[in-house]
Design a protein around this motif. Structure first.
Motif, mmCIF file in Angstrom:
data_model
loop_
_atom_site.group_PDB
_atom_site.id
_atom_site.type_symbol
_atom_site.label_atom_id
_atom_site.label_comp_id
_atom_site.label_asym_id
_atom_site.label_seq_id
_atom_site.Cartn_x
_atom_site.Cartn_y
_atom_site.Cartn_z
ATOM 1 N N MET A 239 0.843 -1.199 0.000
ATOM 2 C CA MET A 239 0.000 0.000 0.000
ATOM 3 C C MET A 239 0.879 1.251 0.000
ATOM 4 O O MET A 239 1.848 1.330 0.719
ATOM 5 C CB MET A 239 -0.875 0.026 1.259
ATOM 6 C CG MET A 239 -1.960 -1.017 1.291
ATOM 7 S SD MET A 239 -3.211 -0.718 0.037
ATOM 8 C CE MET A 239 -4.148 0.594 0.807
ATOM 9 N N SER A 240 0.490 2.213 -0.817
ATOM 10 C CA SER A 240 1.246 3.463 -0.838
ATOM 11 C C SER A 240 0.421 4.578 -0.222
ATOM 12 O O SER A 240 -0.749 4.759 -0.553
ATOM 13 C CB SER A 240 1.570 3.830 -2.287
ATOM 14 O OG SER A 240 2.023 5.161 -2.337
ATOM 15 N N ASP A 241 1.073 5.359 0.649
ATOM 16 C CA ASP A 241 0.397 6.524 1.245
ATOM 17 C C ASP A 241 0.143 7.600 0.208
ATOM 18 O O ASP A 241 -0.588 8.550 0.464
ATOM 19 C CB ASP A 241 1.268 7.139 2.353
ATOM 20 C CG ASP A 241 1.379 6.199 3.534
ATOM 21 O OD1 ASP A 241 0.550 5.270 3.625
ATOM 22 O OD2 ASP A 241 2.298 6.384 4.349
ATOM 23 N N HIS A 242 0.782 7.464 -0.926
ATOM 24 C CA HIS A 242 0.624 8.487 -1.964
ATOM 25 C C HIS A 242 -0.595 8.246 -2.841
ATOM 26 O O HIS A 242 -0.822 8.996 -3.807
ATOM 27 C CB HIS A 242 1.885 8.560 -2.837
ATOM 28 C CG HIS A 242 3.071 9.069 -2.075
ATOM 29 N ND1 HIS A 242 4.277 8.427 -2.030
ATOM 30 C CD2 HIS A 242 3.209 10.160 -1.292
ATOM 31 C CE1 HIS A 242 5.118 9.093 -1.272
ATOM 32 N NE2 HIS A 242 4.495 10.153 -0.810
ATOM 33 N N ILE A 243 -1.337 7.193 -2.555
ATOM 34 C CA ILE A 243 -2.618 6.973 -3.240
ATOM 35 C C ILE A 243 -3.697 6.961 -2.171
ATOM 36 O O ILE A 243 -3.614 6.204 -1.197
ATOM 37 C CB ILE A 243 -2.646 5.620 -4.000
ATOM 38 C CG1 ILE A 243 -1.537 5.557 -5.065
ATOM 39 C CG2 ILE A 243 -4.027 5.385 -4.617
ATOM 40 C CD1 ILE A 243 -1.698 6.490 -6.232
ATOM 41 N N GLN A 244 -4.705 7.790 -2.371
ATOM 42 C CA GLN A 244 -5.827 7.819 -1.425
ATOM 43 C C GLN A 244 -7.049 7.220 -2.109
ATOM 44 O O GLN A 244 -7.381 7.614 -3.230
ATOM 45 C CB GLN A 244 -6.138 9.256 -1.021
ATOM 46 C CG GLN A 244 -5.010 9.898 -0.239
ATOM 47 C CD GLN A 244 -5.251 11.384 -0.001
ATOM 48 O OE1 GLN A 244 -6.054 12.006 -0.668
ATOM 49 N NE2 GLN A 244 -4.522 11.934 0.947
ATOM 50 N N LEU B 197 4.789 8.607 -10.434
ATOM 51 C CA LEU B 197 4.233 7.340 -9.936
ATOM 52 C C LEU B 197 5.327 6.333 -9.624
ATOM 53 O O LEU B 197 6.124 5.971 -10.502
ATOM 54 C CB LEU B 197 3.271 6.754 -10.973
ATOM 55 C CG LEU B 197 2.035 7.606 -11.263
ATOM 56 C CD1 LEU B 197 1.204 6.988 -12.395
ATOM 57 C CD2 LEU B 197 1.176 7.764 -10.009
ATOM 58 N N THR B 198 5.336 5.869 -8.394
ATOM 59 C CA THR B 198 6.286 4.847 -7.971
ATOM 60 C C THR B 198 5.651 3.464 -8.129
ATOM 61 O O THR B 198 4.436 3.333 -8.299
ATOM 62 C CB THR B 198 6.639 5.024 -6.488
ATOM 63 O OG1 THR B 198 5.413 4.916 -5.740
ATOM 64 C CG2 THR B 198 7.274 6.371 -6.217
ATOM 65 N N ARG B 199 6.487 2.450 -7.988
ATOM 66 C CA ARG B 199 5.972 1.079 -8.099
ATOM 67 C C ARG B 199 4.889 0.839 -7.062
ATOM 68 O O ARG B 199 3.875 0.198 -7.341
ATOM 69 C CB ARG B 199 7.135 0.087 -7.939
ATOM 70 C CG ARG B 199 8.058 0.121 -9.141
ATOM 71 C CD ARG B 199 9.361 -0.625 -8.902
ATOM 72 N NE ARG B 199 9.154 -2.009 -8.558
ATOM 73 C CZ ARG B 199 10.156 -2.875 -8.342
ATOM 74 N NH1 ARG B 199 11.414 -2.474 -8.464
ATOM 75 N NH2 ARG B 199 9.894 -4.115 -8.027
ATOM 76 N N ALA B 200 5.094 1.343 -5.839
ATOM 77 C CA ALA B 200 4.089 1.139 -4.780
ATOM 78 C C ALA B 200 2.774 1.836 -5.133
ATOM 79 O O ALA B 200 1.683 1.313 -4.847
ATOM 80 C CB ALA B 200 4.631 1.672 -3.460
ATOM 81 N N MET B 201 2.865 2.996 -5.769
ATOM 82 C CA MET B 201 1.635 3.701 -6.162
ATOM 83 C C MET B 201 0.876 2.906 -7.231
ATOM 84 O O MET B 201 -0.353 2.766 -7.166
ATOM 85 C CB MET B 201 1.967 5.115 -6.663
ATOM 86 C CG MET B 201 2.438 6.049 -5.548
ATOM 87 S SD MET B 201 3.179 7.574 -6.162
ATOM 88 C CE MET B 201 1.721 8.514 -6.640
ATOM 89 N N TYR B 202 1.614 2.370 -8.205
ATOM 90 C CA TYR B 202 0.945 1.538 -9.222
ATOM 91 C C TYR B 202 0.252 0.353 -8.552
ATOM 92 O O TYR B 202 -0.885 0.016 -8.892
ATOM 93 C CB TYR B 202 1.955 0.989 -10.235
ATOM 94 C CG TYR B 202 2.461 1.968 -11.267
ATOM 95 C CD1 TYR B 202 1.619 2.472 -12.252
ATOM 96 C CD2 TYR B 202 3.783 2.365 -11.279
ATOM 97 C CE1 TYR B 202 2.090 3.360 -13.219
ATOM 98 C CE2 TYR B 202 4.268 3.246 -12.243
ATOM 99 C CZ TYR B 202 3.416 3.736 -13.203
ATOM 100 O OH TYR B 202 3.884 4.615 -14.160
ATOM 101 N N ALA B 203 0.964 -0.285 -7.616
ATOM 102 C CA ALA B 203 0.401 -1.492 -6.981
ATOM 103 C C ALA B 203 -0.891 -1.155 -6.239
ATOM 104 O O ALA B 203 -1.870 -1.906 -6.299
ATOM 105 C CB ALA B 203 1.432 -2.104 -6.032
ATOM 106 N N THR B 204 -0.897 -0.014 -5.558
ATOM 107 C CA THR B 204 -2.097 0.370 -4.801
ATOM 108 C C THR B 204 -3.256 0.681 -5.753
ATOM 109 O O THR B 204 -4.415 0.320 -5.484
ATOM 110 C CB THR B 204 -1.780 1.578 -3.892
ATOM 111 O OG1 THR B 204 -0.677 1.221 -3.062
ATOM 112 C CG2 THR B 204 -2.956 1.947 -3.020
#
Ligand code: COA
Length: 250
Positions: free
Chosen positions: A1-6, A27-34
């Motif tokens: 989970m990325s804190d950069h996606i709400q 967009l980071t990998r974590a943001m894509y995953a979220t």
């Protein structure tokens, strides 16, 4: 989970908000995953009838995080997050609506080839500097772009890296409506709520009929991704990435 996606809900609408303003929503990998998980979960939830993408004021997204691209160049490990997101986007079962204010670069632009309705403010700007970065178009844009805007406009946009201002993006079919900044979120949520109120099975079937066959899009996404990964290892891409990452800011 990325804190950069709400992730939030507005009635039967799922809101996916990119929120990394200090990096213009790179967009980071974590943001894509979220975001992938949100699309998959929302599609599986009968209470959700539409997905909405928002950025932050002034930045929908500046595209893939270029530090992540550089990390791939040095480690050789790209991970599956980007491709998983692109496949989820192309496979989304429920309508996708987006609201753009400001920068929409790289995937911040090409995501709209998958959206059913994109609203944008007059100061929005769409650009895909793939070739200047030594790369190739992604997200199925090499297939969807010419189909939407014709070969020459798609070539200028996706291969030349010519930007589109908001009016040009609307003329090219990448944007549905231009709205004033203070109206953006309301306009998007109103449209998404209208979609959500329609009979869902008829909506899904109609959407499927209107879109290019999903398998063709996914096949193209995978072909582009193969070239993209190879290009990232090229001298052209390395030098373009180094130029960005080591630039001096005035
Ligand atoms: N990847 C990583 N970081 C990024 C980024 C990206 N795609 N886009 C912006 N950033 C970072 C900048 O490095 C800067 O970080 P810093 O404050 O730690 O130095 C911060 O976000 C703000 O960006 P800045 O360049 O200062 O803002 P700007 O308004 O002058 O320019 C852009 C904004 C988006 C035009 C410019 O940053 C840019 O060209 N980014 C690269 C876009 C790109 O090529 N995306 C990939 C497409 S495939």
């Amino acid at each position: 989970m990325s804190d950069h996606i709400q992730i939030a809900r507005h009635g039967a609408v799922q809101i996916i908000r990119m929120n990394r303003p200090d990096k213009k929503n790179a967009l980071t990998r974590a943001m894509y995953a979220t975001m992938t998980q949100a699309i998959v979960d929302g599609d599986a939830d009968p209470a959700i009838r539409a997905h909405v993408f928002f950025g932050v004021p002034g930045a929908f997204s500046s595209g893939n995080d270029l530090q992540d691209f550089m990390a791939f160049v040095t480690t050789g490990n790209m991970g599956s997050e980007v491709i998983d997101f692109l496949v989820a986007l192309a496979s989304a079962k429920k309508p996708l609506v987006a609201g753009v204010d400001g920068l929409a670069i790289g995937i911040g632009s090409t995501i709209h080839f998958h959206c059913d309705l994109t609203f944008a403010t007059p100061q929005s700007f769409f650009k895909t500097p793939f070739v200047d970065l030594g790369l190739v178009p992604e997200a199925g844009s090499s297939l969807l772009g010419p189909a939407l805007m014709g070969h020459q406009r798609a070539f200028a946009f996706l291969a030349m890296g010519d930007g589109l201002n908001a009016v040009e993006a609307k003329e090219a079919g990448l944007v549905y409506k231009l709205v004033e900044t203070e109206e953006l979120e309301n306009s998007v949520l109103k449209a998404a709520t209208e979609i959500a109120a329609k009979p869902p099975q008829a909506m899904q079937l109609s959407r499927d009929l209107l879109r290019m066959p999903q398998d063709d899009i996914i096949e193209r996404i995978k072909l582009e991704a193969k070239h993209f990964a190879e290009r990232l290892q090229s001298a052209e891409a390395r030098s373009a990435l180094m130029a960005f990452l080591t630039r001096k800011k005035g």
